[in-house]
Write a protein that holds these residues in place. Structure first.
Motif, PDB file in Angstrom:
ATOM      1  N   LEU B 333       0.880  -1.170   0.000  1.00  0.00           N
ATOM      2  CA  LEU B 333       0.000   0.000   0.000  1.00  0.00           C
ATOM      3  C   LEU B 333       0.912   1.212   0.000  1.00  0.00           C
ATOM      4  N   SER B 334       0.721   2.083  -0.961  1.00  0.00           N
ATOM      5  CA  SER B 334       1.717   3.143  -1.117  1.00  0.00           C
ATOM      6  C   SER B 334       1.070   4.511  -1.222  1.00  0.00           C
ATOM      7  N   PHE B 335       1.886   5.471  -0.849  1.00  0.00           N
ATOM      8  CA  PHE B 335       1.501   6.865  -0.932  1.00  0.00           C
ATOM      9  C   PHE B 335       2.740   7.661  -1.317  1.00  0.00           C
ATOM     10  N   GLY B 336       2.542   8.732  -2.084  1.00  0.00           N
ATOM     11  CA  GLY B 336       3.718   9.513  -2.437  1.00  0.00           C
ATOM     12  C   GLY B 336       3.366  10.855  -3.044  1.00  0.00           C
ATOM     13  N   THR B 337       4.405  11.622  -3.188  1.00  0.00           N
ATOM     14  CA  THR B 337       4.256  12.926  -3.815  1.00  0.00           C
ATOM     15  C   THR B 337       5.603  13.335  -4.387  1.00  0.00           C
ATOM     16  N   GLY B 338       5.668  14.533  -4.892  1.00  0.00           N
ATOM     17  CA  GLY B 338       6.920  15.024  -5.447  1.00  0.00           C
ATOM     18  C   GLY B 338       6.894  16.530  -5.514  1.00  0.00           C
ATOM     19  N   ILE B 339       8.053  17.100  -5.662  1.00  0.00           N
ATOM     20  CA  ILE B 339       8.133  18.547  -5.714  1.00  0.00           C
ATOM     21  C   ILE B 339       9.181  18.957  -6.738  1.00  0.00           C
ATOM     22  N   GLY B 340       8.820  19.925  -7.516  1.00  0.00           N
ATOM     23  CA  GLY B 340       9.764  20.432  -8.499  1.00  0.00           C
ATOM     24  C   GLY B 340      10.541  21.606  -7.930  1.00  0.00           C
ATOM     25  N   LEU B 341      11.819  21.642  -8.199  1.00  0.00           N
ATOM     26  CA  LEU B 341      12.696  22.681  -7.693  1.00  0.00           C
ATOM     27  C   LEU B 341      13.541  23.217  -8.840  1.00  0.00           C
ATOM     28  N   ALA B 342      14.214  24.293  -8.543  1.00  0.00           N
ATOM     29  CA  ALA B 342      15.158  24.865  -9.510  1.00  0.00           C
ATOM     30  C   ALA B 342      14.499  25.058 -10.864  1.00  0.00           C
ATOM     31  N   SER B 343      13.384  25.724 -10.829  1.00  0.00           N
ATOM     32  CA  SER B 343      12.626  26.021 -12.060  1.00  0.00           C
ATOM     33  C   SER B 343      12.233  24.757 -12.808  1.00  0.00           C
ATOM     34  N   GLY B 344      11.967  23.740 -12.026  1.00  0.00           N
ATOM     35  CA  GLY B 344      11.498  22.507 -12.630  1.00  0.00           C
ATOM     36  C   GLY B 344      12.577  21.611 -13.175  1.00  0.00           C
ATOM     37  N   ARG B 345      13.844  22.012 -13.058  1.00  0.00           N
ATOM     38  CA  ARG B 345      14.925  21.160 -13.580  1.00  0.00           C
ATOM     39  C   ARG B 345      15.341  20.068 -12.589  1.00  0.00           C
TER      40      ARG B 345
END
Lengths: 399, 377
Positions: B333-345
């Motif tokens: 069972l999984s959960f997750g997310t993500g975040i973009g940094l440095a102008s998306g690079r």
């Protein structure tokens, strides 16, 4: 308040980064179901026919070189007689004005190393024997001198004695020892109500037997003084046995006087010699006759590794990585039980170093100092030596 | 400026010691515990995206979906407990560098490449045991510790072609390689017996190939499929003594990606592997059973609610080896997310998984926490 997500993620990542520095994966196994497929396999076996060359040689050590000589009581199967030749006494040197009146008595001193305290009322008998004795002298050669006519004294050994024997006898019984320089040579015998022995020190142990004289001197002022002077060391001490069994080709002999050693050559299977780990190796020797020794005595059988095998002249080395109980076993006189000799450390060196010869010597300890001798069946008999071996093969078992 | 520091810190802390395994109580069985060569986004979605993700090692056809050069590295920390019969172990912890990828298009051509580095079989364990052994006729108790550190790595090189605007085709070569450092220590209760230590190194080598296709059936529906064929794997001891060859499984997978609305994505992947083929390479004396495995991963990605993607996943998979007739399985069972940094690079992906493995007499529970740092120069 607005969440600063980059900072949150950084902190979370840092937290797990710290956790990542730790590791704990050690856990109990549930064998065999949840055990690794590779396992250590211990092979426990008895190898027969592994000794492919064995022979015995006598003469490695002789009695006069031993640090001890063993007096075995008269009537014993392995009865012995002791011989001690002392250095010549120096000339008397009496102080000015003093006058030598007489040489009264002679004192012989020797240390007792071991005895069987269960046998009491021991008597040490000293005889006057010629100074011409040497290493070739036999028990029978001494017969003419172990007579009442040449007996110097019969000394009753204190039953509680543990230190030195100090035996005095009248100087008149040794006519040659007087004011003039001369040399005393003593023959030793032991009498007891039951078969027994006394182990006495020799010059080779550093604890020399001594001989000294009690004299009486008339001083210049007219007093008569008795004093002990002139202690001299033994320069030749040995012992001879009444009988000695010859070597037999079908038997392996260890010990005796002069001492015999047995050389054993092993043909180790390649699967064992090549990087196996030796857990325990026991040489199994089957006696052909009861262990010979003075009553109540015994000895030690040792295994000695060699660095090169050049036959009976092989240089012997001490057991490498010696640990107590390894490479030696005590055997009591009269024992007929199979002898189990631990040779683990020796075999471990063989598997670790492929250049070493798979040869070892069996010897007695101390050599040539006791009437201790073992005889075993050789590889040329049905009761040949065996090797009980527990080892781990070089390759792991995969289940 | 803050974003740059975040990237640096995250990069440092998410690069754990250079090992490539994920331990499990099932790692001691057979050839080991199969690894998952997927990115963290796919993990968070229960593996549902595996057959359609250019950053995962399953479908070489998906590699053509790379729009620009991209590199990623993943670390996974595991917090485990397990029970086997009357034995239980708690508080087990390890962190591994589990997966890395590099891929991108060949300039303006319709071709793209993908390189991945991941665990194919985990063979890491460290177990203690006690028993007794007969030595010179006497029963001697002992304590034993057996450890293995290492894994079989799947190094994949893939090339894909955007054959049509909706069709991508790819092929890959897989090099399977790795070593395990094994150490055996046995301490006898009889002090006269010297402790026994044995070390060896086992190496594994093999090759495989895979082909895959990905088709955009509709603007909101993408389908993918792949097949992989492995040769046999050679097993050698330290001194180049080959003591075995093991057949490796064939693998077939299929996946679907569905986006009914722009902010909702659903993905599912099914994989079948013929692990029973490997039974012939295991010791004849073993009572171990080898099974073919099915694996189903399903995931959901929701955008536009928090400003970050929210990912949920459910995965059901069978495990290949069992000491009993019962085939083990695991549920994630999984959960997750993500975040973009440095102008998306730069992107940091995160996944949290609850893993439940059961069967064959064992029960294992674990939390897996994964981070991925992906950089698009």
């Amino acid at each position: 308040m607005r969440m600063n997500w980059p900072r949150v993620i950084t902190l979370v990542a840092l937290g797990f980064g710290v956790l990542a520095c730790r590791e704990n994966i050690t856990a109990p196994a549930q064998c065999p179901d949840f055990c690794p497929p590779e396992r250590i396999t211990v092979v426990d076996t008895i190898l027969s026919g592994i000794v492919t060359g064995d022979s015995s040689f006598r003469g490695y050590a002789v009695a006069e070189d031993a640090p001890v000589f063993q007096l075995v009581s008269e009537g014993s199967v392995v009865e012995t007689r002791g011989i001690t030749r002392f250095r010549p006494f120096a000339e008397f040197s009496v102080s000015g004005g003093d006058t030598l009146v007489s040489v009264d008595s002679i004192r012989v001193t020797v240390d007792v190393l071991r005895r069987d305290t269960m046998v009491q009322d021991l008597e040490v008998v000293l005889y006057r024997i010629p100074a011409t004795v040497d290493s070739a002298t036999t028990y029978a050669d001494l017969d003419p001198y172990f007579q009442d006519s040449t007996r110097l004294t019969t000394f009753a050994v204190d039953d509680s004695l543990t230190g030195s024997l100090e035996i005095d006898f009248p100087a008149s019984l040794y006519p040659g020892i007087g004011p003039d320089s001369t040399q005393a040579t003593i023959g030793w015998a032991l009498r007891a109500p039951a078969e027994t022995f006394l182990d006495l020190t020799t010059g080779e142990s550093g604890q020399f037997p001594l001989i000294a004289r009690h004299i009486t001197v008339l001083s210049a002022i007219g007093d008569t003084v008795s004093t002990l002077i002139g202690g001299e060391f033994a320069d030749f001490d040995t012992f001879v046995a009444r009988s000695g069994a010859p070597l037999a080709d079908s038997l392996l002999v260890v010990g005796g006087v002069p001492s015999a050693r047995t050389i054993l050559r092993f043909n180790l299977p390649a699967r064992i010699r090549d990087s196996s780990d030796i857990l325990k190796a026991t040489l199994v020797l089957i006696p052909s006759s009861p262990a010979a020794a003075a009553s109540g005595d015994g000895g030690t059988l040792r295994a000695l590794a060699v660095t090169r095998d050049v036959g009976q002249k092989s240089p012997r080395g001490e057991v490498i990585n010696f640990v107590p109980g390894s490479g030696a076993v005590a055997v009591l006189g009269g024992a007929t039980d199979t002898v189990f000799l631990d040779v683990t450390n020796i075999m471990a060196t063989w598997t670790a170093d492929s250049i070493l010869p798979t040869t070892l010597f069996l010897s007695a300890a101390p050599e040539a100092g006791r009437m201790f001798e073992l005889r075993f069946f050789s590889s040329r008999t049905v009761d040949a030596p065996l090797l009980s071996l527990s080892y781990v093969p070089p390759f792991l078992e995969r289940r | 400026m803050v974003g740059r520091w975040v990237v640096i810190v995250a990069a440092v802390v998410t690069l754990p010691p250079p090992a490539v395994a994920q331990t499990s109580v099932y790692s001691v069985l057979g050839l080991g515990y199969p690894g998952r060569a997927i990115g963290v986004r796919t993990r968070a979605m229960g593996g549902g995206l595996a057959a359609l993700d250019p950053g995962s090692a399953l479908n070489p056809g998906a590699v053509a979906a790379y729009r620009q050069l991209s590199a990623s590295a993943t670390s996974t920390s595991s917090f485990r407990d397990y029970e086997v019969d009357d034995i239980s172990a708690t508080g087990l912890l390890d962190t591994r560098f589990a997966y890395a990828s590099l891929g991108g298009p060949f300039g303006a051509t319709p071709f793209a490449f993908g390189l991945t580095f991941g665990t194919y079989l985990d063979r890491t364990y460290d177990v203690v045991d006690a028993g007794d052994v007969i030595i010179s006729g006497d029963t001697v108790p002992y304590n034993e510790q057996i450890s293995s550190d290492g894994a079989v790595i799947d190094l994949r090189g893939a090339v894909a072609w955007q054959a049509l605007s909706t069709l991508r085709i790819g092929a890959a070569i897989h090099i399977l390689s790795g070593t395990t450092e094994n150490e055996f220590f046995r301490d006898f209760a009889d002090s006269a017996l010297a402790p026994l230590r044995r070390e060896d190194r086992v190496s594994f080598n093999g090759v495989g190939g895979s082909v895959g296709v990905m088709w955009d059936a509709k603007p909101y529906l993408r389908l993918g499929a792949s097949a992989r064929f492995n040769g046999s794997m050679r097993v050698k001891l330290t001194e180049d003594v080959e003591f075995g060859r093991t057949d490796l499984p064939r693998e077939f997978s299929g996946g679907v990606f569905f986006a009914p609305v722009p902010d909702l994505r659903v993905a599912s992947t099914v994989i079948w592997r013929s692990w029973s083929r490997s039974r012939s390479g295991l010791a004849a004396s073993t009572t171990l059973n080898a099974f073919d495995t099915f694996e189903v991963g399903n995931g959901l990605e929701i955008l536009g609610i928090t400003g970050f993607p929210l990912r949920l996943g459910f995965r059901w998979a069978q495990l290949p080896y069992s000491p009993t007739a019962e085939q083990p399985r695991e549920i994630n069972l999984s959960f997750g997310t993500g975040i973009g940094l440095a102008s998306g690079r730069t992107t940091i992906e995160f996944a949290l998984e609850r893993v439940m493995r059961d069967g064959g007499g064992a029960k294992e529970r674990a939390w897996l926490v994964s981070f991925e740092l992906r950089v698009t120069p």
